[in-house]
Write a protein that holds these residues in place. Sequence first.
Motif, PDB file in Angstrom:
ATOM      1  N   LEU A  21       0.837  -1.199   0.000  1.00  0.00           N
ATOM      2  CA  LEU A  21       0.000   0.000   0.000  1.00  0.00           C
ATOM      3  C   LEU A  21       0.869   1.245   0.000  1.00  0.00           C
ATOM      4  O   LEU A  21       0.670   2.161  -0.796  1.00  0.00           O
ATOM      5  CB  LEU A  21      -0.930   0.004   1.215  1.00  0.00           C
ATOM      6  N   HIS A  24       2.842   1.691  -3.464  1.00  0.00           N
ATOM      7  CA  HIS A  24       2.093   2.014  -4.682  1.00  0.00           C
ATOM      8  C   HIS A  24       1.236   3.271  -4.578  1.00  0.00           C
ATOM      9  O   HIS A  24       0.713   3.730  -5.592  1.00  0.00           O
ATOM     10  CB  HIS A  24       1.213   0.826  -5.083  1.00  0.00           C
ATOM     11  N   VAL A  25       1.068   3.821  -3.401  1.00  0.00           N
ATOM     12  CA  VAL A  25       0.216   5.008  -3.233  1.00  0.00           C
ATOM     13  C   VAL A  25       1.088   6.180  -2.786  1.00  0.00           C
ATOM     14  O   VAL A  25       1.817   6.086  -1.801  1.00  0.00           O
ATOM     15  CB  VAL A  25      -0.908   4.729  -2.200  1.00  0.00           C
ATOM     16  N   LYS A  26       0.989   7.280  -3.499  1.00  0.00           N
ATOM     17  CA  LYS A  26       1.756   8.486  -3.166  1.00  0.00           C
ATOM     18  C   LYS A  26       1.237   9.080  -1.860  1.00  0.00           C
ATOM     19  O   LYS A  26       0.074   8.861  -1.491  1.00  0.00           O
ATOM     20  CB  LYS A  26       1.624   9.510  -4.291  1.00  0.00           C
ATOM     21  N   ALA A  29      -2.067  10.950  -2.094  1.00  0.00           N
ATOM     22  CA  ALA A  29      -3.165  10.023  -2.322  1.00  0.00           C
ATOM     23  C   ALA A  29      -3.464   9.208  -1.063  1.00  0.00           C
ATOM     24  O   ALA A  29      -4.621   8.848  -0.813  1.00  0.00           O
ATOM     25  CB  ALA A  29      -2.843   9.095  -3.487  1.00  0.00           C
ATOM     26  N   MET A  30      -2.433   8.932  -0.252  1.00  0.00           N
ATOM     27  CA  MET A  30      -2.638   8.201   1.004  1.00  0.00           C
ATOM     28  C   MET A  30      -3.514   9.018   1.956  1.00  0.00           C
ATOM     29  O   MET A  30      -4.403   8.478   2.605  1.00  0.00           O
ATOM     30  CB  MET A  30      -1.296   7.872   1.659  1.00  0.00           C
ATOM     31  N   LEU A  33      -6.967   8.809   0.671  1.00  0.00           N
ATOM     32  CA  LEU A  33      -7.495   7.468   0.940  1.00  0.00           C
ATOM     33  C   LEU A  33      -7.973   7.344   2.382  1.00  0.00           C
ATOM     34  O   LEU A  33      -9.093   6.896   2.638  1.00  0.00           O
ATOM     35  CB  LEU A  33      -6.429   6.412   0.644  1.00  0.00           C
ATOM     36  N   PHE A  45     -10.016   0.206  -5.719  1.00  0.00           N
ATOM     37  CA  PHE A  45      -8.597  -0.104  -5.882  1.00  0.00           C
ATOM     38  C   PHE A  45      -8.425  -0.775  -7.244  1.00  0.00           C
ATOM     39  O   PHE A  45      -9.136  -1.721  -7.557  1.00  0.00           O
ATOM     40  CB  PHE A  45      -8.121  -1.065  -4.791  1.00  0.00           C
ATOM     41  N   ALA A  56      -3.289  -4.392  -0.717  1.00  0.00           N
ATOM     42  CA  ALA A  56      -3.589  -2.979  -0.458  1.00  0.00           C
ATOM     43  C   ALA A  56      -4.896  -2.827   0.307  1.00  0.00           C
ATOM     44  O   ALA A  56      -4.993  -2.012   1.232  1.00  0.00           O
ATOM     45  CB  ALA A  56      -3.648  -2.212  -1.772  1.00  0.00           C
TER      46      ALA A  56
END
Length: 68
Positions: A21, A24-26, A29-30, A33, A45, A56
């Motif tokens: 997680l 792969h997630v900037k 973006a986290m 999220l 997702f 993730a």
Amino acid sequence: LQVPPDCGNGRANSGISLARLLWHVKPEAMLTLIASMLLERRIVFVSQSRDTVSAAVQAASALLYPFQ
């Protein structure tokens, strides 16, 4: 990088890998999220790998546990 068993996350969440997680997630973006999950919004997702999506989703679910 795993959820430690002694941080109050319960036995079901201990040992879940957060690496996929976080990898792969900037960071921006986290934050989106986590905010979306706390606001109970629908989240989709998407990945080419089923394993990556599964990992993730489990990691995101483990991040929410302290708020239950």
